[in-house]
Design a protein around this motif. Structure first.
Motif, short mmCIF file in Angstrom:
data_model
loop_
_atom_site.label_atom_id
_atom_site.label_comp_id
_atom_site.label_asym_id
_atom_site.label_seq_id
_atom_site.Cartn_x
_atom_site.Cartn_y
_atom_site.Cartn_z
N HIS A 77 5.83 -16.46 -27.20
CA HIS A 77 4.42 -16.05 -27.79
C HIS A 77 4.02 -14.77 -27.49
O HIS A 77 4.47 -14.21 -26.43
N LEU A 85 3.40 -27.11 -28.84
CA LEU A 85 3.30 -26.74 -30.00
C LEU A 85 3.30 -25.29 -30.10
O LEU A 85 2.18 -24.62 -29.98
N HIS A 86 4.18 -24.42 -30.78
CA HIS A 86 4.11 -23.13 -31.17
C HIS A 86 3.10 -22.65 -32.19
O HIS A 86 3.16 -23.34 -33.21
N VAL A 87 2.04 -22.06 -32.02
CA VAL A 87 1.09 -21.71 -32.77
C VAL A 87 1.11 -20.21 -32.70
O VAL A 87 1.48 -19.43 -32.00
N TRP A 137 -5.30 -19.77 -37.88
CA TRP A 137 -4.21 -20.49 -37.12
C TRP A 137 -3.30 -21.20 -38.02
O TRP A 137 -3.67 -21.97 -39.09
N SER A 141 0.86 -23.28 -37.25
CA SER A 141 1.94 -23.81 -36.24
C SER A 141 3.24 -23.82 -37.12
O SER A 141 3.33 -23.81 -38.16
N HIS A 181 2.95 -24.83 -41.14
CA HIS A 181 2.77 -23.20 -41.37
C HIS A 181 2.22 -23.04 -42.75
O HIS A 181 2.27 -21.45 -43.07
N PRO A 224 -7.39 -23.71 -33.03
CA PRO A 224 -6.42 -24.33 -32.50
C PRO A 224 -6.41 -26.19 -32.43
O PRO A 224 -5.56 -26.71 -32.61
N ALA A 281 -1.19 -31.07 -37.04
CA ALA A 281 0.06 -31.71 -36.75
C ALA A 281 0.37 -32.92 -36.15
O ALA A 281 1.51 -33.27 -36.66
#
Length: 130
Positions: free
Chosen positions: A67, A81-83, A91, A93, A97, A104, A111
């Motif tokens: 990140h 969780l990749h944000v 935002w 994820s 996406h 977040p 999610a």
């Protein structure tokens, strides 16, 4: 044979809904209390039976190895969780996406809904390892 009357059915339903409402209010109060004691920007809550934990990012170093620095760490049931943050401040994820979120916490809840009980898989960036 005893049949339930409409009045009995409505009374039973109303009672059950009252119990569920009280349980939800109690859970919300407990979650609110735990967040109040946490550092600013920290979220620790249970949403739809899943534990969401968000901790603020730091200004330096690499976040999770893939990140940009400063992004919060968002975890669902302990799995990251990749944000990503968009230029307009919204935002997204890797789970969802195509839809943007204001913060977040909203993103993490979406999610959880999208996962529908599935376990969050580790994120491996292109050309890297998890």
């Amino acid at each position: 044979m005893n049949k339930i009357t409409r009045r009995q059915a409505l009374g039973t339903t109303a009672g059950a809904l009252t119990v569920l409402g009280l349980a939800g209010a109690t859970a919300h109060a407990a979650a609110t209390d735990s967040r109040a004691a946490a550092p600013a920007g920290t979220v620790d809550e249970v949403y739809k039976g899943r534990r969401i934990r968000i901790t603020p990012g730091t200004g330096g170093g690499h976040h999770g190895g893939h990140h940009s620095p400063g992004l919060p760490t968002v975890r669902i049931d302990g799995r990251e969780l990749h944000v990503m943050r968009n230029a307009d401040g919204t935002w997204i994820s890797v789970v969802n996406h195509y839809e943007t979120f204001a913060d977040p916490a909203s993103l993490a809840r979406a999610a959880v809904r999208e996962l529908q009980g599935a376990v969050l898989a580790p994120f491996a960036p292109m050309g890297g390892t998890a």
